[in-house]
Scaffold this active site. Structure first.
Site, PDB file in Angstrom:
ATOM      1  CB  SER A 327      -0.915   0.001   1.225  1.00  0.00           C
ATOM      2  OG  SER A 327      -1.738  -1.149   1.185  1.00  0.00           O
ATOM      3  CG  HIS A 370     -12.652   0.574   3.120  1.00  0.00           C
ATOM      4  ND1 HIS A 370     -11.906  -0.345   2.447  1.00  0.00           N
ATOM      5  CD2 HIS A 370     -12.017   0.819   4.284  1.00  0.00           C
ATOM      6  CE1 HIS A 370     -10.833  -0.663   3.171  1.00  0.00           C
ATOM      7  NE2 HIS A 370     -10.887   0.035   4.305  1.00  0.00           N
ATOM      8  CB  CYS A 383     -10.085   1.641   0.348  1.00  0.00           C
ATOM      9  SG  CYS A 383     -11.229   0.719  -0.700  1.00  0.00           S
TER      10      CYS A 383
END
Lengths: 645, 382
Positions: A327, A370, A383
């Protein structure tokens, strides 16, 4: 028998005649000898005189003092230590064995040392000095000197040998020196004659190796008169060499020490960059090892301890470890999408917990999803589905271009060993290296920093520094060479819209400052030093559908080497970025739980230039932090970690 | 006229003999020996005790021996010639079977106080026996084949034994020395022409035998011939001796580097610097001037020897003295040719200069014989 006088007279005449012929021949030959002598000694004298000069004069090298290495504040990292050794000249010693026995009573020598010394003294020519003992303390040397009358032929000598006062802290940066090997010589074209000195020490890794030519200096020479068997008769003249250049690194020894200690023996690495200059302030790879052990050649037992260690202490993970950035790569995808205009900051994407693309299901880390999520929240809550969506829209080529712009997939020019280039995949790369066409699923994986994308901790730190400053920050490790400041590598503003960058920074700020942010627990409380960051958890394997169904994907339940890598990148202070920090803990589990606290602690240490006040930490964590500050070991423990079975 | 016809009154007796000594032939060798002491002192790096002192002691002893020999009437020595030659042949045989091996060659008998090299002794006894042979032989028969064959056999016996040791240098000296005595004695020059031709044939045979099962010389001797022909081909190996000694000579120049300043020999670049190659030290330290001076001293010794010989009245004395002059000449001629790269490296010392006992003793002994012949030659009453 009677002889007549006539006979005798004839005989006498014959002898006289022949005697004179003989005498004439002899004198003639002597004239020939004289002519030959004149030819050699007078006519050809100059030529032979030159040959005689070459015969007796021998040039010996005087090894120069190796350049020293300091940290940014002048703390010595590599220095030359006086090395006392005891040398014996067998022909001066008389009874060599007896003298060696006497020596053994004064200085520490094992029975093997004694045998080896005796054997060597017998083997060599009697006038060649034999080193009996090396690396003695000053006290032992003094002991020998005091007893000199009882030790004929024994001389204490002093030489220089490398020493790394900071030990394991700088093993991966400074590296170490070792005796030059045939392999080393094979790689060098036209080697410096110094390297041909037996056991001459050259840099093997790190700065010692990469800056070898400048650190080594220029050899001096000593012209000596020798005889046919090489015995030194006297010194004719001496020309001192030039010592090697002294190097000052950009690294801060105290911060480096803290970073390594804070990594705590995990298989992890951390990089601290100055976001204004690109200076590498700390570059830690854990576990480390003691470089001093390598100087004279490490014992095979010690060496196999290092190579068998599952945590790979010898590798400098900060530059040669490459990991899927996970991420932490999302800023790249977001920026590419924003620049391309395929998404607006306030535009939302609905996250149901997974995305269905090309008949395959791509999961979000949050099984329940989410819901509707915008750019800011997609970063703070990390997300995945949001990025699957924008990655599809912008396409891999633009993502790859942005990654390259931010320094991923680029081999940064730092003088360290085995600097990895990482990988920024695109369609052409896949075709050439995998023999397959790029598919949409590849873009989705790349969008969240998985799949083919690989980055080193140094690259992640550079990326973060570029995001924080908007400038083309490039890392610099060498601050000065012999007092001359080295040029900064960093360039001016990158070709990225400042507004978009501000949005990304804002998103990163919310990661560690919004209550819902994935790194909220690792925030900096001090208002003027607020930290922005991004967590990353990168999978090292695919989670099978069966596992997902059974719910077995808790990291703690997996064997160490199959657990996820924990990553965190950050910069601070948010308003006026000073440092960028990247932390990667191999198989450390989650980025928010494992990597973020380490990065925060190192960041605070860097910002305060020492142990930060407890007020900088969130109030709930202060007791725990205080405890850790007290117990954190002062120095990294070399070579810790599980051993390969 | 035979010795028996000598009128005793015409030959000096007792201590009066000292007055009739040939003084130049004592002083000149002493000068040469003194040069030798200096050079030995220099190559030992200023160490007197290493070579120079033993050499001085030996020279002193040799000088005494020479005087003793000189005092004994020459006819005594003539009568002893055959026995002396027999003894030296016997000693050569003993060396063959009991000799100590030094440098790959069996050359000496260890007598405890000194090492005796029978081959050195033979150089003189061969001259003695040949001189007495021709003294005995009717002058008319000298060139008859049978009477030529006898001395040839006499010469070849020790030559064969010496070659077996193997000692090429001594063999050459014996062969040449014996040949010269035969030449002086009046053997027809055709014999020498034939032998020279045969010798050339032999050299061809020796060289072409190389590598075959019947190889005539040892490998190292072949290599020495090779390097003689082209010393530059192997400057660190086989050609080392010659190359280094030429460097030493050349670096001496006109006047030399000065006493004790020679780098070549003092620094051990020269092998056998105190024995066979000592001339290089002289030439390096005293240059052409020094080398030529030594050569002149040698020439004077030879000339005085020949002059003395030509004034002698009997065949034995004259032949013996000329033979000794020739042998002495051969010593330094071969040594200097070798050192200056004009001949292969064969083990021949520089007479009276090189370190070594046997050669010096034998040479002084030989000069003693010349003195004896000189002292005891018949003179008109004064």
């Amino acid at each position: 028998m009677r002889r007549t006088p006539k006979d005798l007279e004839a005989s006498s005449r014959m002898i006289t005649r022949r005697g004179l012929v003989l005498g004439g021949a002899m004198v003639g030959f002597m004239g020939l000898l004289a002519a030959r002598m004149r030819f050699l000694q007078v006519d050809q004298a100059d030529q032979f005189r030159l040959l005689a000069e070459e015969n007796r004069v021998n040039i010996r090298l005087l090894p120069p003092a190796r350049g020293l290495i300091f940290d940014r504040n002048g703390v010595p990292l590599a220095e030359n230590e006086s090395n006392y050794r005891i040398v014996l000249v067998p022909e001066d010693a008389g009874d060599v064995d007896e003298v060696i026995e006497r020596l053994a009573r004064l200085i520490p020598m094992t029975p093997e040392d004694i045998e080896r010394a005796k054997a060597e003294a017998r083997r060599r020519s009697p006038f060649v000095p034999v080193t009996i003992a090396d690396r003695l303390s000053w006290e032992d040397t003094a002991e020998v000197a005091v007893n000199a009358p009882a030790l004929p032929g024994v001389n204490p000598e002093v030489g220089l040998s490398r020493h790394y006062p900071r030990g394991a802290d700088f093993a991966h940066i400074v590296g170490y020196v070792g005796p030059v090997s045939d392999y080393d010589l094979g790689r060098i074209q036209d080697p410096d004659p110094l390297l041909l000195i037996p056991k001459y020490q050259i840099g093997k890794t790190g700065v010692e190796a990469r800056q070898e030519d400048d650190l080594r200096g220029k050899a001096g020479t000593r012209r000596i008169e020798v005889n046919a068997v090489g015995r030194i008769m006297r010194e004719l003249d001496r020309q001192e060499g030039t010592p090697g250049d002294n190097f000052q690194l950009t690294v801060d020894a105290e911060l480096q020490n803290y970073a390594l200690a804070r990594l705590g023996g995990e298989s992890a690495s951390a990089v601290v960059l100055d976001t204004e200059t690109g200076d590498i302030v700390a570059l830690a790879s854990s576990p480390s090892y003691d470089p001093n052990k390598f100087i004279r050649g490490i014992s095979s037992a010690d060496y196999s301890l290092l190579t068998d260690n599952l945590y790979r202490p010898l590798a400098n993970k900060a530059v040669q470890g490459i990991y899927p950035p996970g991420s932490t790569f999302k800023m790249v995808t977001a920026l590419a999408a924003l620049e391309d205009g395929v998404i607006q900051p306030e535009e939302t994407v609905y996250c149901p917990g997974h995305a269905e693309v090309g008949g395959r299901r791509f999961h979000c880390w949050k099984g329940g999803g989410h819901g509707a999520i915008d750019l800011m929240n997609s970063l703070s809550q990390s997300c995945d589905v949001y990025y699957y969506d924008i990655a599809q829209r912008v396409g891999i080529e633009k993502i790859a271009a942005m990654a390259r712009k931010l320094g991923i997939g680029e081999r940064h020019d730092v003088p360290l060993s085995a600097v990895a280039a990482g990988l920024t995949p695109d369609k052409q790369w896949k075709r050439e290296n995998r023999g397959a066409e790029w598919v949409i699923g590849d873009s989705l994986n790349a969008g969240i920093g998985q799949g083919y994308v690989l980055a080193s901790p140094l690259q992640l730190a550079v990326m973060t520094a570029r995001l924080a400053s908007g400038n083309g920050i490039s890392p610099r490790l060498i601050k000065t060479v012999d007092g001359v400041e080295q040029p900064l590598r960093s360039t001016g503003p990158l070709d990225i819209d400042e507004g978009f960058l501000r949005l990304i920074r804002r998103g990163m700020y919310s990661v560690s400052n919004n209550r819902t942010g994935t790194a909220f627990g690792s925030r900096i409380e001090a208002a003027e030093l607020r930290m922005a960051g991004k967590t990353g958890t990168s999978q090292v394997r695919n989670i099978s559908a069966a596992e997902r169904a059974r719910g077995v994907f808790r990291n703690e339940d997996l064997p160490w080497e199959r657990r996820d890598h924990a990553l965190f990148v950050s910069f601070a202070p948010y308003e006026q970025p000073k440092y960028a920090v990247s932390v990667v803990v191999e198989h450390g589990g989650g980025g928010s739980a494992t990597a973020a606290p380490i990065a925060r602690d190192i960041m605070l240490q860097a910002l305060y230039g020492g142990t930060p006040p407890l007020e900088a930490y969130p109030s709930t964590q202060r007791r725990e932090i205080e405890e850790r500050q007290r117990t954190l070991p002062q120095h990294a423990r070399p070579g810790e970690g599980p051993t390969r079975a | 006229m035979s010795y028996l016809e000598y009128s005793v009154q015409r030959v000096p007796t007792g201590l009066r003999k000292l007055l009739y000594l040939n003084w130049p032939l004592i002083l000149l060798p002493a000068c040469v020996a003194a040069i030798g002491f200096m050079m030995l002192y220099s190559v030992a790096g200023g160490n007197l005790g290493r070579w120079a002192e033993p050499q001085m002691i030996r020279f002193g002893m040799g000088l005494g021996l020479m005087l003793v020999v000189a005092m004994v009437p020459i006819w005594f020595w003539r009568n002893l010639s055959g026995v002396a030659f027999g003894v030296s042949l016997l000693l050569l045989l003993i060396v063959e079977f009991f000799g100590a091996t030094g440098m790959g060659a069996q050359r000496w008998i260890n007598l405890g106080f000194m090492r005796l090299q029978p081959s050195e002794l033979t150089k003189i006894t061969l001259i003695m026996v040949l001189a007495s042979y021709y003294d005995w032989l009717d002058v008319k028969k000298v060139s008859r084949p049978l009477w030529v064959l006898v001395p040839v056999l006499i010469i070849l016996m020790p030559v064969a034994l010496v070659l077996r040791q193997p000692d090429l240098g001594t063999a050459i000296l014996l062969l040449s020395g014996g040949g010269i005595v035969m030449f002086i004695a009046g053997v027809h020059w055709l014999y020498f022409a034939v032998v020279s031709g045969a010798g050339a044939g032999l050299v061809t045979a020796v060289l072409s035998s190389r590598g075959t099962p019947w190889q005539l010389l040892k490998d190292y001797q072949y290599r020495r011939i090779d390097t003689f022909l082209d010393p530059a081909s192997d400057p660190l190996g086989a050609g080392y001796h010659i190359t280094q000694s030429k460097i030493a000579l050349g670096s001496g120049g006109w006047a030399g580097r000065g006493f004790m300043e020679g780098t070549q020999s003092r620094l051990n670049f020269l092998p056998e610097k105190h024995t066979d190659f000592i001339f290089t030290t002289l030439a390096e330290e005293f240059g052409f001037v020094g080398g030529a001076s030594l050569l002149i001293l040698y020439a004077l010794i030879v000339v005085f020897c020949i002059a003395a010989a030509l004034s002698m009245k009997d065949r034995y004395s004259a032949l013996l003295s000329l033979g000794i002059a020739a042998t002495f000449f051969l010593f330094f001629a071969v040594n200097m040719s070798m050192v200056m790269g004009m001949a292969p490296v064969v083990g021949v010392p520089l007479p009276l200069v090189s370190y070594g006992g046997s050669a010096m003793m034998v040479l002084l002994l030989a000069f003693g014989l010349v003195q004896s012949a000189h002292v005891h030659k018949p003179r008109n009453k004064t």
